[in-house]
Design a protein around this motif. Structure first.
Motif, PDB file in Angstrom:
ATOM      1  N   UNK A  53       0.815  -1.216   0.000  1.00 29.29           N
ATOM      2  CA  UNK A  53       0.000   0.000   0.000  1.00 29.29           C
ATOM      3  C   UNK A  53       0.854   1.274   0.000  1.00 29.29           C
ATOM      4  N   UNK A  54       1.893   1.313   0.833  1.00 27.19           N
ATOM      5  CA  UNK A  54       2.716   2.525   0.940  1.00 27.19           C
ATOM      6  C   UNK A  54       3.336   2.884  -0.411  1.00 27.19           C
ATOM      7  N   UNK A  55       3.849   1.881  -1.110  1.00 25.90           N
ATOM      8  CA  UNK A  55       4.477   2.131  -2.424  1.00 25.90           C
ATOM      9  C   UNK A  55       3.418   2.534  -3.448  1.00 25.90           C
ATOM     10  N   UNK A  56       2.275   1.851  -3.422  1.00 36.04           N
ATOM     11  CA  UNK A  56       1.188   2.162  -4.366  1.00 36.04           C
ATOM     12  C   UNK A  56       0.743   3.610  -4.234  1.00 36.04           C
ATOM     13  N   UNK A  57       0.700   4.072  -2.999  1.00 33.68           N
ATOM     14  CA  UNK A  57       0.211   5.440  -2.758  1.00 33.68           C
ATOM     15  C   UNK A  57       1.122   6.498  -3.350  1.00 33.68           C
ATOM     16  N   UNK A  58       2.350   6.107  -3.684  1.00 35.25           N
ATOM     17  CA  UNK A  58       3.280   7.084  -4.278  1.00 35.25           C
ATOM     18  C   UNK A  58       3.203   7.115  -5.799  1.00 35.25           C
ATOM     19  N   UNK A  59       2.313   6.326  -6.402  1.00 29.02           N
ATOM     20  CA  UNK A  59       2.303   6.211  -7.865  1.00 29.02           C
ATOM     21  C   UNK A  59       1.274   7.120  -8.543  1.00 29.02           C
ATOM     22  N   UNK A  60       0.718   8.060  -7.801  1.00 25.44           N
ATOM     23  CA  UNK A  60      -0.266   9.030  -8.345  1.00 25.44           C
ATOM     24  C   UNK A  60      -1.373   8.335  -9.133  1.00 25.44           C
ATOM     25  N   UNK A  61      -1.882   7.236  -8.605  1.00 23.70           N
ATOM     26  CA  UNK A  61      -2.916   6.463  -9.318  1.00 23.70           C
ATOM     27  C   UNK A  61      -4.167   7.299  -9.576  1.00 23.70           C
ATOM     28  N   UNK A  62      -4.435   8.258  -8.658  1.00 20.67           N
ATOM     29  CA  UNK A  62      -5.674   9.030  -8.793  1.00 20.67           C
ATOM     30  C   UNK A  62      -5.559  10.123  -9.859  1.00 20.67           C
ATOM     31  N   UNK A  63      -4.373  10.255 -10.461  1.00 22.35           N
ATOM     32  CA  UNK A  63      -4.217  11.157 -11.620  1.00 22.35           C
ATOM     33  C   UNK A  63      -4.863  10.544 -12.862  1.00 22.35           C
ATOM     34  N   UNK A  64      -5.109   9.241 -12.846  1.00 26.71           N
ATOM     35  CA  UNK A  64      -5.704   8.577 -14.012  1.00 26.71           C
ATOM     36  C   UNK A  64      -7.048   9.232 -14.322  1.00 26.71           C
ATOM     37  N   UNK A  65      -7.216   9.681 -15.565  1.00 20.50           N
ATOM     38  CA  UNK A  65      -8.451  10.378 -15.965  1.00 20.50           C
ATOM     39  C   UNK A  65      -9.544   9.402 -16.377  1.00 20.50           C
TER      40      UNK A  65
END
Lengths: 307, 295
Positions: free
Chosen positions: A188-200
């Protein structure tokens, strides 16, 4: 569809040893039945003796090496038919090295650092490992990824090789590991750094995927969900959106704006807000009737969503 | 022609002119729109991430409301259309999902039998109204160069591609006598769904399309999605600042464009509610008959 005649190709070429900028070169190749884009490129070298650099290996949609931009759309040269007139350019989103070859290493380094493979927390059980198709269902389609990067090349949210949204291809690789029942790593910690919520959520990645992977629905959205469990700033908008539905029955954009941007963010954008109000763009009734919101609340409670 | 009308949240607020113009066009075409007053938000791209089963139940509730009226749902938002289609597809391919959603609806004294049809205004125009009947005066839009911009959700996701559109914005523009400017590429998105997450990124996406549409010589853009309208109209000044060039690209809603073809007065189409002025568009429309007589 082309049946005979010539194939006219305009290729964006670049020689780092003598040129400062890429430029187009024109070629004409006689058409042969069932000619692929790859066959046209090979003919330019082998039959015309021209120098042209491009990547390919398997020629059968397996290695993912021959991705290029053909008439504005990313495609695999080995898999798509040649057209009568083609403009061929290197894949966008990656720095060109020479002619149609782009630099993929930096991107690969980024997503390898996220460990896109199964990491066990305990030694595997003796063979055969008990693993059912039901357990593997979330990752079946993801296993089809050939890492061609066509999806990354047109992703409007892709942040690049070092920062921002990690890109659809990497999401597929990571999801393959995250949703594999054998994986034991807390990611989870690493995933949260991948700006996933930038996906349009534009689904362009799915549209160009040569193996038709439902990238948004089976990789990006489940990864976002995994991040939601932990909460945090990156999912602030999504959480505010859902709270808004729960409270009002529908979206009150003013409340959503303040909740997701904060009071300061809303104040900084006050001019836009005022103009929207003056243009009649503010909702008159910001809440559904009590009977409706009561219905919605019941559905939230029944679905196990805590208050 | 009678439908259960579902405008969606944005057309009730940030792009109220989409709702106003749809109703004006419907009146003119003899379409009766029955408001689904008890319907709620479709959940967009967010609720399904938070909780897919809850998303299914919330939308099943809306479907049940339309089913009670025995009417097809008509949407004017591409994202609502996509969300509904996705949920409905799930219900039809995995009956267990429908059963589970109905367990939730039972608490509300409701039930969804699974018969709803979800149709976008664009489909209604092609399939039920007939595009020919929209061409009151073939020459009216002849001087107008229009770039179509449907939301990605209308044609990209598998469930929407599999369904196949009854007609496209591009073919509608041509059918109504305007010149269609194909400015859209596979990399274009309006950026709406990232606006409140990463504004810079979202505005960049909007700017990319608007710049390309301008370079292609479009006088205006027509969109079938109120969400795209927000990104392309309300945030257009930000996009222009970002690329350092004026854009001044009027963005029309689908219903407004159809209304102009039908000769409806600008006021009824609420063109004055846009951020970017639409004067350049109306100036290019040839009015061959007095507006009063057209109605």
């Amino acid at each position: 569809m082309l049946r005979s005649g010539d194939v006219k190709v305009k290729i964006l070429t670049f020689r780092p040893e003598g040129e400062t900028a890429p430029h187009y070169r024109d070629f004409t190749v006689p058409y042969r039945p069932q000619m692929r884009i790859l066959d046209v490129l090979t003919a330019i070298i082998e039959e015309q003796g021209q120098s042209l650099t491009f990547r390919w290996f398997c020629g059968t949609k397996k290695c993912g090496g021959c991705g290029m931009l053909v008439n504005g759309t990313p495609r695999l040269a080995c898999w798509d038919e040649a057209e009568a007139e083609m403009t061929i350019e290197p894949l966008p989103g990656f720095p060109p090295i020479r002619d149609l070859v782009v630099e993929r290493d930096s991107y690969q380094t980024r997503y390898l650092s996220i460990k896109p493979y199964v990491v066990r927390s305990a030694p595997p059980p003796p063979f055969p490992e008990p693993l059912t198709h039901v357990e593997m269902r979330p990752v079946f389609k993801l296993l089809d990824c050939i890492e061609c990067n066509l999806c990354v090349s047109i992703c409007p949210s892709f942040g690049g090789a070092t920062k921002g949204f990690v890109g659809p291809q990497a999401c597929v690789q990571i999801a393959k590991a995250v949703f594999d029942p054998r994986d034991g790593l807390d990611r989870v910690a690493v995933l949260r750094q991948q700006s996933l919520f930038d996906c349009m959520t534009c689904h362009a990645c799915e549209e160009v995927c040569p193996t038709r992977i439902p990238i948004v629905t089976q990789a990006i959205e489940p990864l976002k969900r995994a991040c939601l469990v932990a909460g945090g700033a990156e999912s602030r908008f999504l959480s505010a959106f859902v709270r808004n539905i729960r409270r009002n029955g529908f979206i009150d954009s003013k409340a959503l704006f303040v909740a997701s941007q904060g009071v300061l963010g809303a104040l900084l954008d006050l001019r836009r807000g005022l103009r929207m109000f003056l243009k009649g763009k503010a909702r008159r009734h910001v809440r559904a009737t009590t009977a409706v919101t009561r219905d919605i609340e019941r559905l939230f409670e029944a679905a196990g969503e805590p208050r | 022609m009678r439908y259960a009308y579902y405008p969606g949240c944005t057309a009730k607020g940030s792009t109220a002119e989409a709702d106003v113009s749809t109703k004006a066009v419907a009146r003119r075409l003899g379409i009766e729109l029955v408001d689904l007053t008890e319907a709620t938000c479709c959940g967009s791209c967010e609720l399904k991430v938070k909780n897919p089963a809850l998303n299914a139940a919330v939308n099943a509730r809306t479907f049940a409301l339309a089913e009670r009226l025995d009417l097809d749902i008509v949407t004017i938002c591409d994202t609502c259309q996509f969300t509904f289609s996705e949920v409905l597809h799930d219900f039809r391919t995995r009956p267990a999902s429908l059963t589970r959603a109905n367990e939730g609806l039972e608490l509300l004294g409701m039930r969804f039998a699974g018969a709803a049809r979800i149709r976008h205004l664009l489909e209604i125009l092609f399939e039920d109204v007939g595009v020919d009947s929209l061409r009151v005066d073939a020459g009216r839009l002849a001087n107008l160069r229009v770039a179509p911009f449907a939301c990605c959700h209308f044609f990209r996701p598998e469930v929407m591609r599999a369904r196949g559109p009854a007609g496209t914005l591009a073919s509608l523009i041509t059918a109504l006598g305007a010149e269609m400017i194909p400015a859209r590429t596979v990399a274009h998105c309006c950026g709406f769904h990232a606006l409140l997450v990463n504004k810079q990124l979202a505005v960049q996406a909007a700017a990319r399309f608007l710049g390309d549409a301008k370079r292609a010589g479009a006088d205006c853009v027509v969109t079938s999605s109120p969400l795209c309208h927000v990104a392309l109209d309300i945030y257009q000044a930000d996009a222009a600042r970002l690329i350092g060039e004026p854009l001044n690209m009027p963005i029309l809603h689908l219903a407004q464009f159809v209304g102009l073809a039908l000769g409806l007065p600008e006021r009824e189409l609420a063109l004055h509610r846009h951020f970017v002025s639409t004067v350049a568009v109306t100036a290019k429309i040839r009015f061959t008959e007095p507006l009063g007589l057209v109605r």
